[in-house]
Design an enzyme around this catalytic site. Structure first.
Site, mmCIF file in Angstrom:
data_model
loop_
_atom_site.group_PDB
_atom_site.id
_atom_site.type_symbol
_atom_site.label_atom_id
_atom_site.label_comp_id
_atom_site.label_asym_id
_atom_site.label_seq_id
_atom_site.Cartn_x
_atom_site.Cartn_y
_atom_site.Cartn_z
ATOM 1 N N LYS B 29 79.410 71.815 117.778
ATOM 2 C CA LYS B 29 78.864 72.269 119.046
ATOM 3 C C LYS B 29 78.440 73.604 118.709
ATOM 4 C CE LYS B 29 80.337 72.196 123.574
ATOM 5 N NZ LYS B 29 79.928 70.951 124.034
ATOM 6 N N ARG B 99 85.531 75.871 125.004
ATOM 7 C CA ARG B 99 85.460 74.546 124.545
ATOM 8 C C ARG B 99 85.767 74.446 123.196
ATOM 9 N NH1 ARG B 99 80.752 74.317 128.199
ATOM 10 N NH2 ARG B 99 80.775 72.728 129.496
ATOM 11 N N GLY B 108 86.156 64.160 123.911
ATOM 12 C CA GLY B 108 87.254 63.973 124.922
ATOM 13 C C GLY B 108 88.807 64.171 124.368
ATOM 14 N N MET B 110 90.112 66.882 122.903
ATOM 15 C CA MET B 110 90.699 68.180 123.066
ATOM 16 C C MET B 110 90.125 68.783 124.383
ATOM 17 S SD MET B 110 90.442 69.472 119.258
ATOM 18 C CE MET B 110 88.608 68.951 119.175
ATOM 19 N N ARG B 349 72.407 67.832 119.974
ATOM 20 C CA ARG B 349 73.074 67.337 118.886
ATOM 21 C C ARG B 349 72.084 66.090 118.550
ATOM 22 N NH1 ARG B 349 78.261 64.941 122.219
ATOM 23 N NH2 ARG B 349 77.027 63.800 123.739
ATOM 24 N N HIS B 471 83.902 28.571 104.798
ATOM 25 C CA HIS B 471 82.559 27.759 104.456
ATOM 26 C C HIS B 471 81.782 27.728 105.718
ATOM 27 C CE1 HIS B 471 80.633 23.634 104.873
ATOM 28 N NE2 HIS B 471 80.722 23.682 103.971
ATOM 29 N N ARG B 595 73.224 26.449 94.466
ATOM 30 C CA ARG B 595 74.515 25.774 94.222
ATOM 31 C C ARG B 595 74.077 23.891 94.396
ATOM 32 N NH1 ARG B 595 75.343 29.161 98.599
ATOM 33 N NH2 ARG B 595 77.023 30.892 98.090
ATOM 34 N N ARG B 651 73.066 26.759 89.403
ATOM 35 C CA ARG B 651 74.551 26.772 88.971
ATOM 36 C C ARG B 651 74.860 25.468 88.690
ATOM 37 N NH1 ARG B 651 79.450 29.038 92.655
ATOM 38 N NH2 ARG B 651 78.729 27.288 93.892
ATOM 39 N N GLU B 778 83.501 35.268 87.214
ATOM 40 C CA GLU B 778 84.054 35.230 88.490
ATOM 41 C C GLU B 778 85.576 35.056 88.564
ATOM 42 O OE1 GLU B 778 82.751 31.570 90.589
ATOM 43 O OE2 GLU B 778 82.324 30.649 88.661
ATOM 44 N N SER B 797 76.232 36.610 86.079
ATOM 45 C CA SER B 797 76.091 36.738 87.439
ATOM 46 C C SER B 797 77.484 36.929 88.105
ATOM 47 C CB SER B 797 75.256 35.742 88.176
ATOM 48 O OG SER B 797 75.134 35.878 89.510
ATOM 49 N N GLY B 799 80.408 36.501 90.411
ATOM 50 C CA GLY B 799 80.639 35.656 91.696
ATOM 51 C C GLY B 799 81.808 36.434 92.248
ATOM 52 N N THR B 800 81.488 37.694 92.991
ATOM 53 C CA THR B 800 82.355 38.395 93.287
ATOM 54 C C THR B 800 83.409 37.565 94.541
ATOM 55 O OG1 THR B 800 80.704 39.285 94.974
ATOM 56 C CG2 THR B 800 81.421 40.620 93.041
ATOM 57 N N ASN B 801 82.840 36.477 95.237
ATOM 58 C CA ASN B 801 84.072 35.864 95.977
ATOM 59 C C ASN B 801 84.966 35.462 95.185
ATOM 60 O OD1 ASN B 801 82.046 36.014 98.121
ATOM 61 N ND2 ASN B 801 81.488 34.091 98.073
ATOM 62 N N ASP B 802 84.969 34.580 94.319
ATOM 63 C CA ASP B 802 85.903 34.070 93.457
ATOM 64 C C ASP B 802 86.831 35.340 92.560
ATOM 65 O OD1 ASP B 802 85.796 31.829 94.406
ATOM 66 O OD2 ASP B 802 85.184 30.790 92.660
ATOM 67 N N CYS B 864 76.217 37.661 92.676
ATOM 68 C CA CYS B 864 75.685 36.431 93.772
ATOM 69 C C CYS B 864 76.952 35.993 94.756
ATOM 70 C CB CYS B 864 75.312 35.058 93.036
ATOM 71 S SG CYS B 864 76.510 34.473 92.067
ATOM 72 N N TYR B 884 70.329 42.900 89.665
ATOM 73 C CA TYR B 884 69.909 42.458 90.839
ATOM 74 C C TYR B 884 71.273 42.141 91.605
ATOM 75 C CZ TYR B 884 71.004 37.767 88.885
ATOM 76 O OH TYR B 884 71.909 36.763 88.578
#
Lengths: 915, 915
Positions: B29, B99, B108, B110, B349, B471, B595, B651, B778, B797, B799-802, B864, B884
């Protein structure tokens, strides 16, 4: 162009150009022949063509280095001079054998040729020398047969084909109505030589070479070629022998043990290879060749008989035995031949031995001041200790049973030892049968925590499913029970109360006797006598005194040396006071893993614990926990009492809650009525707890985070038990361990609970307990963020079972479908649940240790997975600087020995390389 | 001792000591007030006490730096001079507001105090100045009330307690029979002032201070104190604002919009914050104070009306609007007051905006040359693009429904967008209802691969169980379906064909209408109108032309800029040609994950596939595979055709085989009869395939290793399809990906199969196909041994889920029991399945990439997993140098934008820091 290497090494005439350290160049056989000459043993002269020639041969289109020919001729001259005979000379022919000899032993994989140098002329000389035409022609016949096969290629086309030489031999015998080869006369044999030669010519187009020199080069070439035959290639692959090593070729003067009654042959060990006793051990036959001793057509005499039959030779052998042991500092295996009254040594090598003998000899040799304690320890494979600890089957009875086709199947050797008993198909039956004094083998498709009492009541456990670290295997090892796991040939029918075996027409009913060998994995129908281990009788059953057992004394000496050498501590995984007591007897220096959940399986507790699980409100849960508290406290107290001051690492509740609940309709009904709730309510509770991947689900510290009151109760029980013990003058060192931490915040939350409960209890009891709060590192993320976790955790214990599961993405319960094949096909060198995978999982252990110590330099780090009892893994743990390993009680001696070996190997790079 | 800092910053009289960059010192402010003065906007003069004073205050036992008092006095003098009024002067009193103002907005949290400087004397001066006694006493009354509450502590004890001042006010109105505050006269208000003061004295023991200077310091202290009130502390914790930042205090001359009809107040945005249109947007009220506009007691007028009512002020505001945008280069949110005909700016602002508006404004501002393309891109949160892509509910209808209590429950916002339709409780019903032209919402406890056709037939999917990567969620996002997952309040009864909602007395039957909002997770009873996205209409449905849609044009501009800036490629996860087509429309540059198993779920295929699974012999299996081959080949061909030369990563079979088999008795019977095998045989086959931890079981390349014929068939189908495509002039770039590799040997074995099949096919077809063989990383072990794996694999690649599941030891299917609580309790900052855990899992991705490239510098590396579509994770992928990311088709635009932002942020550290 290769450098001007020395390609040929002569041996004989009391000096050799080689020595035993030159195995890489001369092969094992050649190096030891040279060494025997060097220590003045009577060895028929000869020479070794080096492995470098083999390498040259294969990288230069099957040709030899130029200078080789000359070198061989020179060496051959030397042999002639030494043996006082001449190669190819009509009157006094020198005969030689040509044998392969690689750096590592490859028995029977490559070709040999004996009696080389014989032809129609020299055979006459041999007759003259021996006055024995039949012997001479038999030697000639054998030579032509071997040469025809190995060098000239007249051999069976495939396995179904018969040996063409044997066909001719048989025909000859038939013709004269003979049954045995020995019935053939010198003339018959002479005829055969000619027939063999013409068959060779006809079938292969090759003339049989009469020129001994041509014979020699043909044989050398054939031996080098045999390095690349199919059998040898497969053998090398199986045994991880690099093909670049190559083989050496040994050309050695022939000596004959079949030259009459003043000749003979034998094999001997400088000590008994079965018992390790310091006795000359061996067998011999007069007028025989080496193969006769091996083949078993004639029964050889024990070496001690030689004393009566030929004292001179016997004394000579005794003196050689002494010389060999003094020189090699080990038990040696020798072959010898007596030719017309003269003793010749043909081979010597380190003798193979049983584990039992290995230990006995190593310990004896230290006492005889032959070797150092370090050498003794480095010679004993830790697992060989099992032979001192486990009951074993009487080997004769076992052989009988196998001959009678009683071997049912083979499973995994999951818990070593031998056990016989009646089949029980449920834990309940096992208990009942045992209570009647029966010996029981519990046979299950797989076991679960509910089976624990039945397992304890049994002599051994046999399962159809599950691997080396399945529930059955883990618990059996901890209890010291014999276990054969994953015996997939068994088809167990619980309804019919029996099992069948794939491919066998047999039904084994509950109550029938079976025997299982947890050291080999064999399952045998019927009862086989077992022998208890003396060491166990001293340490555990205390039925004999240590002083009275020489086996125990051997064990005790070895262990005391190992303890002095090792730097890592050895702890044990024990959940109960009796297990802890066993482990102490085996030398455990603390408890590395006490799984509190196992304490909930008693009859009185499982109900309380289930009540806790199915509680709908915090209040109900706390009520059930309050009832469990005094029971847990009692458990911890009795463990503290046994361990008296040794550290005790107690893990808070770890397994998924559904593991504690029943699954069959009947049991659910029973539980519902006991808990006074509706079956449908209980069923839906059980369903709500069921998981798709329990291994990765609601377990470990996750339970303590969602239900902090459980951790609170356990912390309270531990600290109260510690206070009680301390009040009675017992020293206590509790280490409270939070399982399955993946993020530092999980640890912090659980640590806060433990510490605040501990403060409260100590304040109330007006006592101070030295306790630690640490964590299991059993998830990759924990290892990768160990620096953060060590900011709060006072110790790490690597749970390498789970760490292996997550690092490989491999459930040990489900790996049975493919892991055995992986190991069989050598996709993996070992089952990673048995032997720590150093490259992957081990890397995480190393990273975790380094990162943790970077934050907290004095961080205590150990390992409590099953790998803590596996020798190679223990060595790895030592090398990366862990403070301790923890293993099941019965593996503590093995771990002590392995830890000592790790020190020796890491200090002594040379020993390490050879290993 | 603190350094001699400047503690007080004056603003007013066309120049300010501060500026907008000084937010850390002056708060948001204060900095913007200074900045407005600097650009010559009419701002009531005042000064800001810095955040450093706050820090000093808390580290020095609530005291101030010595020189502060003097500094404040000096600044106050400056204010008096500028505003031509004097603090505390009877005739011409200066009134001020006090203020808070922290670096980050804490709305809100203070305290503030207005009208400070009034007392019984100065109120007279105010009357004189305004000729309005009621206004003056009302201001006085408000001041005393605020001061009594905030500074002197007369306030409700707890939430149930009433405000003591409001009680007195109500009593006063009641006494006179008034309903509204405005009915109270000046005298009534004067009475109230006195009553308030005596109540303060009585209740708190404090005299109300009449001295304005005492008032001022009291208020300053109160504002600093409010930094540590409970609300503020909780807010900071929730928003990760460090308490060390402290707050500034702004003391500013009061201006009044309620001084009569020539006064007024308003709020405005320099552009429409909802649509982004370049229009001055706001509201005002004459004779009113700011709170009246906000409170909604009077209906404010649109800002355009001001043109008619007060052209001068309107023009002045228009010019300020222009000045602000030119200066701030952004849409600003301002508050203004007109006091007796003069315009004052009270606050400015950066304006909050909808995602839609953010995009529109950013693109427009580039076209207006106000900002650079980079700035435009950095201003748009990638997820805001969803508002351009997804159908949304009509917000008015939605509000209506919620008011009517139609909101049933809230689940996870797993697949953005809005959908209405009839409830179908099985995939089969969904298909059937959809075939009759009904719009359907598929409602399931959870979905399985067998439900795919039903999911495709539905508008949206609602599940009771499962997380953001269940799923249902995964498939829905890939299909572009709306999805609300894990809505645990639903109790679905498949037998009764209905569901109930926890805590609601309602039964929703199959066929009833519901609406689900996949952006918010809301589930609403009944039908709510949806609006389709224009961008989708252009790109996918092609129902309008791009040129005709301004929204599309905006989207297209933004995307073209993002594409120029980004360096990472964006691929898509697509299993079918239609998905690939959508993805291409969204700008995908390849398929990062196809897949193959999803291809087996068609009616014609699942039977063949099941036949293959239950095959007992290699022959049977090969026969079934031979039937599948042409179907797979066709699938791959049609995908290659759509992608025409863009890389397609395929895959090989990944999921456990049992996922393809039925589990209900009825379905098993059906399958058994179709396969012409006994039910018992099929049942035992299904049982033998069942697993305890399927996630860690017989899946991935493990299947292809045990059944190499499956990999062979798939490789053959891929290469044959590629040959067919090439023959038709279609470019093909197949990349064959081996899943779940943990050890290089697994990869080598599968690679060998693929390459030998490929060679065979290419030889037969006399064609050369450029294909790669690579692997998914993975499992932690794969990342840790990436150097070895890269010796053979041509691409990685992640496989960051697994990888997340194994690194955390966390099954995403089972995490529902504790993970939500973990996130809620901030044990974890995010669900690691939504946002990549950079510390743990990300470390493995980094290690794997570095190790892989160390062996193979040109290794192509991508990701992926679901994280490939999550902006923060995409930024991480860019920063560690991936080539990628691959995400579901509908997230491709988001990924393109996120990848561009990653470049901007990593180039521009400054932007990054502010972010």
């Amino acid at each position: 162009m290769p450098k001007a290497h020395k390609y040929v090494y002569f041996f004989g005439n009391k000096k050799a150009e080689g020595k035993s350290e030159m195995k890489h160049l001369l092969g094992g056989k050649g190096a030891n022949l040279a060494e025997m000459v060097n220590i003045r043993l009577p060895v028929p002269a000869g020479f070794t063509i080096t492995t470098e020639v083999c390498t040259y041969y294969y990288s230069n289109k099957n040709t030899y280095p130029k200078k080789l020919k000359n070198d061989v001729l020179k060496a051959l001259k030397n042999v002639e001079k030494t043996m006082k005979a001449k190669f190819g000379e009509a009157d006094n022919p020198l005969l030689v054998s040509i044998r392969s000899g690689a750096r590592a032993s490859m028995p029977g994989m490559m070709d040999s040729i004996l009696n080389l140098g014989l032809n129609d002329t020299t055979v006459k000389g041999l007759i003259k020398k021996t006055d024995n035409p039949r012997f001479a022609y038999d030697s000639y016949r054998r030579f032509v047969q071997m040469y025809g096969d190995v060098v000239l290629g007249l051999r069976p086309v495939d396995k179904t084909d018969e040996d063409p030489f044997e066909i001719m031999l048989d025909r000859k015998k038939k013709k004269h109505g003979f049954k045995l080869d020995t019935e053939l006369s010198a003339d018959h044999l002479k005829e055969l030589v000619a027939e063999f030669k013409s068959a060779i010519k006809k079938k292969t187009g090759h003339d049989f070479p009469n020129d001994p020199m041509e014979q020699l080069w043909g044989a050398i070439g054939a031996v080098f070629s045999s390095w690349m035959n199919d059998r040898a290639i497969v053998y090398r692959q199986l045994n991880h022998i690099p093909s670049e090593w190559g083989t050496a070729v040994n050309v050695q003067s022939m000596v004959f043990g079949n030259m009459g009654e003043d000749s003979g042959t034998g094999v001997a060990f400088t000590r008994d290879p079965a018992t390790g006793d310091n006795l000359f051990y061996g067998e011999y036959l007069f007028n025989a060749q080496g193969e006769d001793v091996v083949a078993g057509t004639r029964t050889p005499n024990p070496i001690s008989d030689l004393k009566k039959e030929n004292l001179k030779i016997y004394k000579e052998l005794i003196s050689i035995r002494k010389k060999l042991e003094q020189h090699y500092k080990d038990m040696m295996d020798v072959e010898f031949t007596i030719q017309q009254g003269k003793l010749w040594m043909l081979q010597c090598r380190i003798g193979k031995r049983t584990g039992f003998a290995a230990i006995k000899m190593a310990v004896d040799m230290v006492k005889e001041k032959l070797i150092s304690k370090e050498t003794a320890i480095s010679r004993i494979e830790p697992n060989q200790l099992n032979q001192l600890l486990r009951p074993i089957f009487d080997s004769k009875e076992m052989k009988k049973a196998i001959n009678k086709n009683k071997l049912l199947a083979k499973g995994l050797n999951a818990g070593p030892g031998a056990a016989s008993g009646r089949v029980a198909l449920s834990a309940h039956d096992a208990e009942e049968m045992a209570s009647k004094g029966e010996k029981v083998i519990l046979v299950r498709i797989e076991t679960s925590p509910e089976d624990i009492k039945g397992m304890n009541a049994s002599e051994g456990i046999l399962t159809a499913r599950g691997g080396m670290t399945s529930h059955a295997a883990l618990v059996a090892r901890q209890m010291g029970k014999v276990c054969v796991a994953g015996c997939s040939a068994l088809k167990i029918d619980y309804k019919k109360r029996n099992f069948t075996v794939d491919g066998k027409n047999i039904v084994v009913k509950e109550g029938d006797y079976i025997s299982i060998d947890g050291t080999t994995g064999e399952v045998i129908l019927g009862k086989i006598k077992t022998k208890p281990s003396e060491v166990i009788q001293v340490l555990i059953s205390k039925t004999i005194e240590g002083k009275k057992s020489s086996v125990y004394k051997t064990y005790a000496s070895l262990m005391s040396w190992a303890d002095k050498i090792r730097t890592m501590n050895i702890r044990t995984n024990a959940d109960q006071d009796d297990q802890a007591e066993n482990a102490l007897a085996f030398g455990a220096e603390g408890i590395g893993l006490c799984r509190t959940e196992h304490m909930f399986f008693g009859d009185d507790r499982i109900m309380l614990f289930r009540k806790m699980i199915v509680a709908d409100t915090l209040e109900e849960r706390k009520k059930a926990l309050a009832e469990l508290l005094p029971l847990q406290r009692k458990d911890f107290y009795s463990i503290f009492k046994v361990m008296n001051g040794k550290p005790v690492t107690i893990r808070t509740l770890d397994p998924p809650l559904h593991e504690f609940l029943p699954h069959s309709e009947k049991e659910i009904k029973k539980l519902a009525s006991a808990l006074k709730i509706k079956v449908s309510v209980l069923t839906s509770k059980i369903e709500s707890l069921s998981e798709i991947n329990p291994m990765l689900g609601f377990r470990g510290c996750r339970i303590g985070i969602i239900y902090p009151e459980i951790t609170e109760m356990q912390a309270q029980a531990i600290i109260e038990a510690a206070c009680k013990a301390k009040a009675k003058g017992i020293k206590v060192k509790p280490e409270i361990m939070i399982p399955l931490v993946s993020h530092i915040n999980e640890f912090k939350l659980q640590e806060k609970i433990v510490r605040s409960v501990a403060e409260r209890v100590m304040k109330k009891k007006k006592m101070k307990i030295d306790y630690l709060v640490g964590t299991m590192i059993e998830l990759p993320r924990a290892a990768l963020t160990a620096d953060q976790i060590a900011e709060h955790a006072e110790f790490f214990s690597f749970g390498t079972n789970d760490l292996t599961q997550t690092t490989f993405g491999l459930s040990r319960d489900d790996a049975g479908k493919f892991l055995p094949l992986y190991v069989e096909k050598e996709l993996l060198q070992n089952d990673p649940f048995e032997v720590l995978d150093q490259t992957g999982v081990g890397q995480l252990v190393k990273i975790g240790t380094e990162m943790g110590r970077a934050t907290r330099p004095n961080l205590k780090v150990g390992i409590c997975g099953e790998h803590g009892g596996e020798p190679a893994s223990i060595e790895f743990c030592h090398n990366i600087g862990l403070d301790y390993v923890s293993c099941s009680p019965f593996r503590v001696p093995i771990a002590r020995l392995a830890a000592a070996r790790a020190v020796i190997f890491s200090n002594d790079k040379k020993v390490k390389k050879i290993k």
